[in-house]
Design an enzyme around this catalytic site. Sequence first.
Site, PDB file in Angstrom:
ATOM      1  N   LYS A  73      34.276  35.522  36.817  1.00 10.45           N
ATOM      2  CA  LYS A  73      35.453  36.001  36.104  1.00 10.45           C
ATOM      3  C   LYS A  73      36.339  34.806  35.800  1.00 10.45           C
ATOM      4  O   LYS A  73      36.777  34.092  36.697  1.00 10.45           O
ATOM      5  CB  LYS A  73      36.191  37.022  36.960  1.00 10.45           C
ATOM      6  CG  LYS A  73      37.488  37.475  36.320  1.00 10.45           C
ATOM      7  CD  LYS A  73      38.098  38.633  37.070  1.00 10.45           C
ATOM      8  CE  LYS A  73      39.453  38.990  36.490  1.00 10.45           C
ATOM      9  NZ  LYS A  73      40.076  40.100  37.204  1.00 10.45           N
ATOM     10  N   ARG A  94      47.291  43.477  30.899  1.00  9.48           N
ATOM     11  CA  ARG A  94      48.472  43.331  31.767  1.00  9.48           C
ATOM     12  C   ARG A  94      49.575  44.252  31.285  1.00  9.48           C
ATOM     13  O   ARG A  94      50.350  44.773  32.078  1.00  9.48           O
ATOM     14  CB  ARG A  94      48.908  41.870  31.803  1.00  9.48           C
ATOM     15  CG  ARG A  94      47.752  40.985  32.299  1.00  9.48           C
ATOM     16  CD  ARG A  94      48.116  39.944  33.316  1.00  9.48           C
ATOM     17  NE  ARG A  94      46.899  39.266  33.749  1.00  9.48           N
ATOM     18  CZ  ARG A  94      46.650  37.975  33.565  1.00  9.48           C
ATOM     19  NH1 ARG A  94      47.546  37.206  32.975  1.00  9.48           N
ATOM     20  NH2 ARG A  94      45.516  37.458  33.995  1.00  9.48           N
ATOM     21  N   ARG A 125      46.427  32.803  36.993  1.00  9.24           N
ATOM     22  CA  ARG A 125      45.395  33.029  38.006  1.00  9.24           C
ATOM     23  C   ARG A 125      44.398  31.877  38.085  1.00  9.24           C
ATOM     24  O   ARG A 125      43.289  32.035  38.570  1.00  9.24           O
ATOM     25  CB  ARG A 125      44.636  34.312  37.684  1.00  9.24           C
ATOM     26  CG  ARG A 125      45.505  35.543  37.529  1.00  9.24           C
ATOM     27  CD  ARG A 125      44.686  36.793  37.805  1.00  9.24           C
ATOM     28  NE  ARG A 125      45.295  38.013  37.330  1.00  9.24           N
ATOM     29  CZ  ARG A 125      46.421  38.546  37.807  1.00  9.24           C
ATOM     30  NH1 ARG A 125      47.097  37.926  38.760  1.00  9.24           N
ATOM     31  NH2 ARG A 125      46.885  39.675  37.309  1.00  9.24           N
ATOM     32  N   GLU A 175      28.745  31.182  41.727  1.00  9.82           N
ATOM     33  CA  GLU A 175      29.509  32.374  42.122  1.00  9.82           C
ATOM     34  C   GLU A 175      28.591  33.596  42.243  1.00  9.82           C
ATOM     35  O   GLU A 175      28.707  34.391  43.172  1.00  9.82           O
ATOM     36  CB  GLU A 175      30.602  32.666  41.086  1.00  9.82           C
ATOM     37  CG  GLU A 175      31.732  31.649  41.063  1.00  9.82           C
ATOM     38  CD  GLU A 175      32.740  31.868  42.189  1.00  9.82           C
ATOM     39  OE1 GLU A 175      32.514  32.753  43.037  1.00  9.82           O
ATOM     40  OE2 GLU A 175      33.741  31.134  42.222  1.00  9.82           O
ATOM     41  N   LYS A 215      32.745  38.059  32.896  1.00  4.67           N
ATOM     42  CA  LYS A 215      33.955  38.548  32.226  1.00  4.67           C
ATOM     43  C   LYS A 215      34.835  37.390  31.831  1.00  4.67           C
ATOM     44  O   LYS A 215      35.057  36.515  32.664  1.00  4.67           O
ATOM     45  CB  LYS A 215      34.699  39.465  33.203  1.00  4.67           C
ATOM     46  CG  LYS A 215      36.044  39.927  32.725  1.00  4.67           C
ATOM     47  CD  LYS A 215      36.757  40.674  33.815  1.00  4.67           C
ATOM     48  CE  LYS A 215      38.165  40.965  33.344  1.00  4.67           C
ATOM     49  NZ  LYS A 215      38.969  41.611  34.347  1.00  4.67           N
ATOM     50  N   SER A 258      40.217  43.440  27.236  1.00  2.40           N
ATOM     51  CA  SER A 258      41.298  43.973  26.409  1.00  2.40           C
ATOM     52  C   SER A 258      41.596  43.103  25.190  1.00  2.40           C
ATOM     53  O   SER A 258      41.791  43.617  24.086  1.00  2.40           O
ATOM     54  CB  SER A 258      42.553  44.151  27.258  1.00  2.40           C
ATOM     55  OG  SER A 258      42.960  42.919  27.836  1.00  2.40           O
ATOM     56  N   TYR A 278      36.486  49.138  26.025  1.00  2.00           N
ATOM     57  CA  TYR A 278      37.433  50.152  25.553  1.00  2.00           C
ATOM     58  C   TYR A 278      36.894  50.853  24.303  1.00  2.00           C
ATOM     59  O   TYR A 278      37.481  51.820  23.836  1.00  2.00           O
ATOM     60  CB  TYR A 278      38.804  49.492  25.289  1.00  2.00           C
ATOM     61  CG  TYR A 278      39.313  48.771  26.524  1.00  2.00           C
ATOM     62  CD1 TYR A 278      39.931  49.469  27.544  1.00  2.00           C
ATOM     63  CD2 TYR A 278      39.088  47.400  26.703  1.00  2.00           C
ATOM     64  CE1 TYR A 278      40.344  48.828  28.711  1.00  2.00           C
ATOM     65  CE2 TYR A 278      39.493  46.739  27.866  1.00  2.00           C
ATOM     66  CZ  TYR A 278      40.117  47.471  28.859  1.00  2.00           C
ATOM     67  OH  TYR A 278      40.506  46.833  30.022  1.00  2.00           O
TER      68      TYR A 278
HETATM   69  C1  PBG Z   1      42.279  42.455  37.833  1.00  2.00           C
HETATM   70  C2  PBG Z   1      41.665  42.746  36.505  1.00  2.00           C
HETATM   71  C3  PBG Z   1      42.052  42.210  35.278  1.00  2.00           C
HETATM   72  C4  PBG Z   1      41.213  42.792  34.322  1.00  2.00           C
HETATM   73  C5  PBG Z   1      40.345  43.636  35.000  1.00  2.00           C
HETATM   74  N1  PBG Z   1      40.627  43.576  36.359  1.00  2.00           N
HETATM   75  C6  PBG Z   1      43.178  41.333  34.916  1.00  2.00           C
HETATM   76  C7  PBG Z   1      43.287  39.979  35.444  1.00  2.00           C
HETATM   77  O1  PBG Z   1      42.421  39.433  36.114  1.00  2.00           O
HETATM   78  O2  PBG Z   1      44.339  39.403  35.201  1.00  2.00           O
HETATM   79  C8  PBG Z   1      41.270  42.509  32.853  1.00  2.00           C
HETATM   80  C9  PBG Z   1      40.535  43.467  31.992  1.00  2.00           C
HETATM   81  C10 PBG Z   1      40.852  43.373  30.544  1.00  2.00           C
HETATM   82  O3  PBG Z   1      41.535  42.439  30.068  1.00  2.00           O
HETATM   83  O4  PBG Z   1      40.406  44.261  29.837  1.00  2.00           O
HETATM   84  N2  PBG Z   1      42.540  43.647  38.530  1.00  2.00           N
END
Ligand code: PBG
Length: 327
Positions: free
Chosen positions: A197, A207, A220, A236, A251, A277, A316
């Site tokens: 990720k 967010r 992050r 990982e 991701k 997203s 989505y």
């Molecule tokens: C963390 C999480 C995130 C997403 C899924 N799980 C956000 C992040 O790591 O900041 C993002 C998913 C998306 O953007 O569709 N709980």
Amino acid sequence: MSFPQRRPRRLRATPAMRRLVAETQLSVSDLIAPLFVREGIAAPEPIASLPGVVQHTVPSLLDEVKRLVDLGVPGVILFGIPLVKDAVGSEAWNPDGIVQVALTECRQAFGDDIVLIADLCVDEYTDHGHCGIVDEAGRVDNDATLDLYANAAVAQARAGADIVAPSGMMDGQVLAIRDALDEEDFTDTSILAYSAKYASALYGPFREAVDVTIADGGDRRGYQQDWRNGREALTEIRLDLGEGADMVMVKPALAYLDVIARARVEVDVPLAAYHVSGEYAMLKAAAANGWIDGDAAALELLGSIKRAGADFILTYLAAEVAEKLNG
Ligand code: PBG
């Protein structure tokens, strides 16, 4: 002048021929719908940067899951937005917390007709917006956070999750969760690890969807991967498999097709990709302006994720693409 004997365009001549020789398929069975459920609202609320996606109430969530079941979508992943956030994200393991309530109701309503996945992280539940416990220096304390994840895993399994999906990128999270689940006799609960990720600029609309602002303008990058690194993703993934992950995920998806392709060669377990997203928002924005054909682009983009080697896709677009594929 002599031409080669085999001319690829012979195989492109008709729709039936193209179907016959297609190397990959995008099917409804490849899709997982991410769904947001929010505590304390009376009606679903739209999310401006994710057109067509809403924060659900529990009843509206049940309606949406019903629609997905009827479309043949095999699974959903749930994200909760609690009424109250605190320093450790305790609503993430409260038995009456919003995701636990939603899981229980979904299980009751749909039995085994749909796979219930629970995103396992605390950022939606912490007041500082980080994915773990923050120490005095403002850094996330990896090892202290593992206990929180263990609590959340057990609460989600107890509420009926088939799969828990740790997304916080803490080292050792899969092992901590597996141990906690087994200890409580949830030996059949699976783990889908968000193994690779990346610290991505493409999570912005998410967010907004979960009401998260990271404290002090933070980010992050201290725990999610650097987008300059590809090989590291394989490390990982191997670590997570060693810790007991049943499935692994890359991701975001489209900017990381190379990582998906490399992971596919390395692993035999189911490989997921999250079309996040920001990827959805870019597609919807361009389509809304009439700059691209959104429907055609959706199939092509999700198809490319399959072609790269993913077995299934969190997106989505799940419901609308399922409608198209069924229609
Ligand atoms: C963390 C999480 C995130 C997403 C899924 N799980 C956000 C992040 O790591 O900041 C993002 C998913 C998306 O953007 O569709 N709980």
